[in-house]
Write an enzyme that holds these catalytic residues in place. Structure first.
Site, short mmCIF file in Angstrom:
data_model
loop_
_atom_site.label_atom_id
_atom_site.label_comp_id
_atom_site.label_asym_id
_atom_site.label_seq_id
_atom_site.Cartn_x
_atom_site.Cartn_y
_atom_site.Cartn_z
N SER A 198 0.72 -1.20 -0.04
CA SER A 198 -0.09 0.16 -0.03
C SER A 198 0.99 1.23 0.18
O SER A 198 1.77 1.30 -0.86
CB SER A 198 -0.82 -0.02 1.30
N HIS A 229 -2.31 -1.21 -4.19
CA HIS A 229 -3.87 -1.32 -4.28
C HIS A 229 -4.28 0.10 -4.11
O HIS A 229 -3.67 0.97 -3.93
CB HIS A 229 -4.28 -2.12 -3.26
#
Length: 209
Positions: free
Chosen positions: A113, A138
Site C-alpha cells: 500500500s 492497491h
C-alpha cells in the site's frame, strides 16, 4: 489522560525497552547509543510498521536533519510496512521529493500500500528489493459514515486522492495511467523480481553494493 493515550505510551515504552543499545567510548567516557541512532549517523532511516502521523513526523524530521548535515550524500530508507494513512505517507513522499540528497529505498520484508508507494518514490536507479521481500499495491482504503451530504463530500475526496496516487505511481513506474488504474483496483502482489519488471524498483539486491 485517556485510556487509549495511556496505552499508546505504554506500547511505546515497551518497544523502546526492547531496542538494543551499543556502548561506544568517547572523550567523555563510555556512552550508550540505541541502535537506530547509530544507524541514523550512517544516514539510514527505517519505515517499520504502520505508517501514521507520529511515525511520519519522525521520518520527516530525520530526513530534514540528514539534509542539513550533508545536502549531497545519499539518504537510505529501509521499508518494512503494511501501509497506513494516506496523508501521513504523503507527508513523507513530499519531503523525499523536496530535499536535495538522493534517497535510496529498500524493501525488506514487505512494502504494501503506502509502503509500496514510498518504495517507488525513491531516486530512480536507487530503488531496491531484497530477494525474499514482497510488494503489494492497491487503491486507497476509505470508510465512510455520517450524513448523506458528508458521505458524498468524502467520497469525492477519496476519488481525487486515488487518482492523484495513480498519476504519481505512473510517473515513478513508467507504466501508463490506464495500467496503474487497472492493477490498483484490487490487491496486486509482486515478488522482488516482479517489482523490478513492473518498475516499482530498479533491481534486486542480495549483497550490499
Amino acid at each position: 489522560m485517556s485510556y487509549l493515550y495511556d496505552s499508546y505510551f505504554q506500547y511505546i515504552h515497551y518497544n523502546v525497552s526492547m531496542i538494543p543499545t551499543v556502548v561506544k567510548q568517547t572523550s567523555r567516557g563510555d556512552r550508550a547509543y540505541d541502535i537506530f541512532s547509530l544507524l541514523l549517523k550512517e544516514r539510514i532511516i527505517f519505515v517499520i510498521g504502520k505508517i501514521e502521523n507520529f511515525m511520519a513526523n519522525l521520518i520527516v524530521a530525520q530526513i530534514m536533519f540528514l539534509e542539513s548535515e550533508d545536502p549531497v550524500k545519499d539518504i537510505h530508507l529501509y521499508i518494512n510496512s503494511p501501509g497506513g494513512e494516506v496523508t501521513a505517507g504523503m507527508s513523507i513522499y513530499d519531503i523525499m521529493q523536496f530535499v536535495k540528497p538522493n534517497i535510496s529505498t529498500y524493501c525488506i520484508g514487505q512494502a504494501a500500500s503506502m509502503g509500496a508507494f514510498l518504495l517507488a518514490a525513491g531516486t530512480t536507479g536507487k530503488r531496491f528489493c531484497l530477494p525474499n521481500s514482497r510488494v503489494m499495491i492497491h487503491q486507497p482504503l476509505g470508510s465512510l459514515h455520517g450524513q448523506a451530504t458528508d458521505i458524498a463530500i468524502h467520497a469525492t475526496e477519496i476519488l481525487k486522492v486515488k487518482e492523484n496516487i495513480n498519476k504519481l505511481m505512473a510517473k515513478h513506474t513508467g507504466k501508463s495511467i490506464d495500467v496503474i488504474r487497472q492493477d490498483m483496483e484490487r490487491d496486486c502482489f509482486l515478488s522482488a523480481d516482479e517489482s523490478v519488471k513492473y518498475g516499482l524498483v530498479d533491481s534486486v539486491l542480495s549483497k550490499r553494493i
